[in-house]
Scaffold this motif. Structure first.
Motif, PDB file in Angstrom:
ATOM      1  N   VAL A  42     -17.624  42.175  43.695  1.00  0.00           N
ATOM      2  CA  VAL A  42     -17.639  43.421  42.488  1.00  0.00           C
ATOM      3  C   VAL A  42     -17.472  44.354  43.881  1.00  0.00           C
ATOM      4  N   LEU A  43     -18.232  44.536  44.742  1.00  0.00           N
ATOM      5  CA  LEU A  43     -18.508  45.796  45.517  1.00  0.00           C
ATOM      6  C   LEU A  43     -17.503  45.885  46.883  1.00  0.00           C
ATOM      7  N   VAL A  44     -16.980  45.151  47.368  1.00  0.00           N
ATOM      8  CA  VAL A  44     -16.275  45.063  48.444  1.00  0.00           C
ATOM      9  C   VAL A  44     -14.619  44.284  48.326  1.00  0.00           C
ATOM     10  N   ARG A  45     -14.627  43.283  47.792  1.00  0.00           N
ATOM     11  CA  ARG A  45     -13.160  42.789  47.592  1.00  0.00           C
ATOM     12  C   ARG A  45     -12.071  43.735  47.146  1.00  0.00           C
ATOM     13  N   PRO A  46     -11.032  43.805  47.800  1.00  0.00           N
ATOM     14  CA  PRO A  46      -9.904  44.636  47.539  1.00  0.00           C
ATOM     15  C   PRO A  46      -9.230  44.243  46.105  1.00  0.00           C
ATOM     16  N   THR A  47      -8.682  45.123  45.388  1.00  0.00           N
ATOM     17  CA  THR A  47      -7.838  44.626  44.085  1.00  0.00           C
ATOM     18  C   THR A  47      -6.652  43.942  44.477  1.00  0.00           C
ATOM     19  N   GLY A  48      -6.454  42.874  44.437  1.00  0.00           N
ATOM     20  CA  GLY A  48      -4.962  42.310  44.866  1.00  0.00           C
ATOM     21  C   GLY A  48      -4.159  42.179  43.876  1.00  0.00           C
ATOM     22  N   TRP A  49      -2.867  41.810  44.310  1.00  0.00           N
ATOM     23  CA  TRP A  49      -1.698  41.956  43.618  1.00  0.00           C
ATOM     24  C   TRP A  49      -1.950  40.821  42.322  1.00  0.00           C
ATOM     25  N   GLY A  50      -2.420  39.800  42.669  1.00  0.00           N
ATOM     26  CA  GLY A  50      -2.862  38.702  41.907  1.00  0.00           C
ATOM     27  C   GLY A  50      -3.410  39.280  40.429  1.00  0.00           C
ATOM     28  N   PHE A  51      -4.629  40.167  40.870  1.00  0.00           N
ATOM     29  CA  PHE A  51      -5.213  40.820  39.739  1.00  0.00           C
ATOM     30  C   PHE A  51      -4.563  41.791  38.944  1.00  0.00           C
ATOM     31  N   LEU A  52      -3.845  42.621  39.553  1.00  0.00           N
ATOM     32  CA  LEU A  52      -3.101  43.525  39.158  1.00  0.00           C
ATOM     33  C   LEU A  52      -1.894  43.067  38.131  1.00  0.00           C
ATOM     34  N   LEU A 442     -10.785  40.137  32.660  1.00  0.00           N
ATOM     35  CA  LEU A 442     -10.837  40.748  34.089  1.00  0.00           C
ATOM     36  C   LEU A 442     -11.567  41.831  34.400  1.00  0.00           C
ATOM     37  N   LEU A 443     -11.628  42.887  33.491  1.00  0.00           N
ATOM     38  CA  LEU A 443     -12.429  43.970  33.704  1.00  0.00           C
ATOM     39  C   LEU A 443     -14.040  43.377  34.073  1.00  0.00           C
ATOM     40  N   PHE A 444     -14.317  42.404  33.400  1.00  0.00           N
ATOM     41  CA  PHE A 444     -15.838  41.784  33.842  1.00  0.00           C
ATOM     42  C   PHE A 444     -15.877  41.216  35.116  1.00  0.00           C
ATOM     43  N   ALA A 445     -14.645  40.524  35.200  1.00  0.00           N
ATOM     44  CA  ALA A 445     -14.694  40.073  36.759  1.00  0.00           C
ATOM     45  C   ALA A 445     -14.919  40.990  37.986  1.00  0.00           C
ATOM     46  N   ARG A 446     -14.115  42.208  37.589  1.00  0.00           N
ATOM     47  CA  ARG A 446     -14.248  43.277  38.929  1.00  0.00           C
ATOM     48  C   ARG A 446     -15.584  44.225  38.821  1.00  0.00           C
ATOM     49  N   THR A 447     -16.144  43.957  37.684  1.00  0.00           N
ATOM     50  CA  THR A 447     -17.189  45.005  37.554  1.00  0.00           C
ATOM     51  C   THR A 447     -18.622  44.617  37.727  1.00  0.00           C
ATOM     52  N   LEU A 448     -18.514  43.102  37.204  1.00  0.00           N
ATOM     53  CA  LEU A 448     -20.067  42.591  37.090  1.00  0.00           C
ATOM     54  C   LEU A 448     -19.838  41.103  37.863  1.00  0.00           C
ATOM     55  N   PRO A 449     -21.151  40.711  38.289  1.00  0.00           N
ATOM     56  CA  PRO A 449     -21.336  39.418  38.893  1.00  0.00           C
ATOM     57  C   PRO A 449     -21.003  38.444  38.124  1.00  0.00           C
ATOM     58  N   MET A 450     -19.968  37.598  38.493  1.00  0.00           N
ATOM     59  CA  MET A 450     -19.624  36.404  37.711  1.00  0.00           C
ATOM     60  C   MET A 450     -20.398  35.121  37.559  1.00  0.00           C
ATOM     61  N   LEU A 451     -21.265  35.104  38.678  1.00  0.00           N
ATOM     62  CA  LEU A 451     -22.264  33.882  38.820  1.00  0.00           C
ATOM     63  C   LEU A 451     -23.726  34.595  38.639  1.00  0.00           C
ATOM     64  N   SER A 452     -24.607  33.908  38.297  1.00  0.00           N
ATOM     65  CA  SER A 452     -25.875  34.450  38.110  1.00  0.00           C
ATOM     66  C   SER A 452     -26.748  34.450  39.697  1.00  0.00           C
TER      67      SER A 452
END
Length: 470
Positions: A42-52, A442-452
């Protein structure tokens, strides 16, 4: 915090070096490495082409969905293929299908939490998010189907000068309360489970707007013993509250059909049969999401093959339960010897009617294909699980469609027999709702932790929960 940490994850010891670590937790990880790997997505990983690319495609579907809804509000629901006698069909099928998919999230979170199933900790956040977004998609269809959706509040009991009051003997009103209650409880349960993780993101964020937002969402969490005690108590209480909802919500949805006297709908087996089918399709969707996420975000150390295998077993079990429902329908129809009922089910079984292809596609997708999961090697193969899940999702949609459209097209009165033929707007509405789900996820995956992170940390050796065997 540089990006190198994401691109080159820490070297972990092999699984055999730490025998005390439970099977369903990443072996060799420390609390720091676990937290870093998940929160950095969430905090560091760049937004890649796959996500876009994925986000762009899902957004396109969502725009189509919005365009169809606007056109529907202008022209009315006549743009769909529904007509007498098939006044319910495609969109109600979509509604029941999405509600069913939403079942697995609360099942994993609530029932498995109460049963102390530790394997749920790696997938519960993904499943809960899936539930929220699936219910959002589901709720749109009955509102649009009202014909005048801007009067949706007439379904609610509120004091008004026109003396309007809901008909509480109508199953459609039961739907309003069942689905809205399920959504609210699932939303609160999802948010409450994220509070410790939101505090982690807040503490790892650089000062700025994002840190302020995570701080507000964390509601002052300071990781104190008092906070943890109250959090765990409230989480268990919500789990106990949500558990009966898992059973009740789809039972209520099935009652829309079961309380009528339409051939093919008037069945006492519908509530358990619908619940089993909902769990069946819900776990298929969770499997698909988990398989994609563990590859895209490098989370194979947390979502392990063992998790996928357990879910494959549940898919196989619910496939057998659903198959028993099919057999029960046919047997009761044969035993009852009621003309119209007999024709409806005989039509499906023999397949001489216009819905023969649908009937046998359902048998293939929901009954025959999942049986390959009896083989352990195939049950542990991601490709096999993904293909089976896709067919199960398709088969469950077809099953709902068959129950609704095929039952309505041929009732007791020959004068009202007729076929349903979908229009292009039926297709666009369905695929557009998938776009809504995709954008939200996809917005959830980029803004919130997907695993607890909090629950996974509790599974590591050295944590209090692990030492106490919780």
């Amino acid at each position: 915090m540089d990006e190198q940490r994401i691109l080159a994850p820490p070297q972990l010891p092999s699984e055999g070096l730490n025998p005390a670590t439970p099977d369903y937790v990443a072996r060799g990880h420390t609390m720091g490495s676990l937290t870093g790997q998940i929160s950095d997505i969430v905090l560091v990983r760049p937004t890649g082409w796959g996500f876009l690319t994925s986000f762009g495609f899902a957004s396109l579907l969502l725009m189509i969905f919005g365009g169809v809804i606007i056109y529907l509000l202008i022209e009315g629901i006549g743009i769909w293929g529904i007509d007498i006698p098939v006044a319910w069909s495609w969109t109600i099928t979509d509604f029941v299908w999405w509600v069913g998919i939403g079942h697995a999230g609360t099942l994993i979170s609530a029932i498995l939490l109460l049963l102390h199933q530790k394997w749920r900790t790696s997938i519960n956040r993904i499943a809960e998010a899936m539930t929220i977004f699936a219910i959002m998609c589901a709720g749109i269809f009955p509102l649009l189907h009202l014909g005048r959706p801007w009067f949706f509040y007439w379904l609610l009991p509120y004091p008004n000068t026109m003396r309007l009051w809901p008909q509480f003997r109508s199953a459609l009103v039961w739907d309003v309360f069942a689905v809205s209650t399920y959504f609210l409880v699932s939303l609160v349960f999802w948010y409450m489970g994220m509070i410790p993780d939101l505090a982690t993101l807040r503490d790892r964020c650089a000062p700025g707007r994002r840190r302020m937002i995570y701080g507000m969402l964390a509601m002052g969490w300071r990781n104190s013993a008092k906070h943890w005690h109250r959090y765990e108590s409230a989480y268990l209480l919500l789990g106990g509250l949500a558990t009966p909802l898992v059973i009740s919500v789809h039972s209520v949805v099935s009652s829309d059909f079961a309380i009528s006297n339409v051939p093919g709908w008037h069945e006492t087996v519908f509530p358990p049969y619908f619940v089993a089918g909902a769990i069946f399709s819900g776990f298929a969707m969770v499997l698909l999401l988990c398989i994609a996420i563990r590859h895209i975000y490098g989370l194979k150390e947390f979502i392990k093959i063992a998790h996928l295998e357990v879910m494959g077993r549940i898919v196989l079990t619910t496939s057998l339960l659903t198959s028993f429902g099919y057999l029960s329908e046919q047997t009761l129809s044969w035993y009852g010897h009621e003309g119209a009922e007999h024709y409806t089910y005989f039509n499906r079984l023999i397949g001489w009617g216009q819905y023969a292809g649908v009937s046998w596609a359902i048998v293939w997708c929901n009954v025959l294909l999942p049986q390959i999961l009896w083989i352990p090697k195939l049950r542990r193969n991601e490709w096999v699980l993904a293909i089976v899940s896709l067919f199960v999702l398709w088969g469950m949609w077809l099953e709902r469609y068959l129950i609704i459209a095929q039952s309505l097209h041929h009732d007791y009165l020959p004068s009202s027999w007729g076929m349903f033929r979908p229009t292009v707007y039926d297709y666009l509405t369905y695929f557009g709702s998938i776009g809504l789900f995709g954008v939200a996820f996809l917005l959830f995956a980029r803004t919130l932790p997907m695993l607890s992170m909090a629950e996974l940390r509790a599974q590591l050796p050295g944590s209090l929960a692990h030492e106490e065997g919780r």
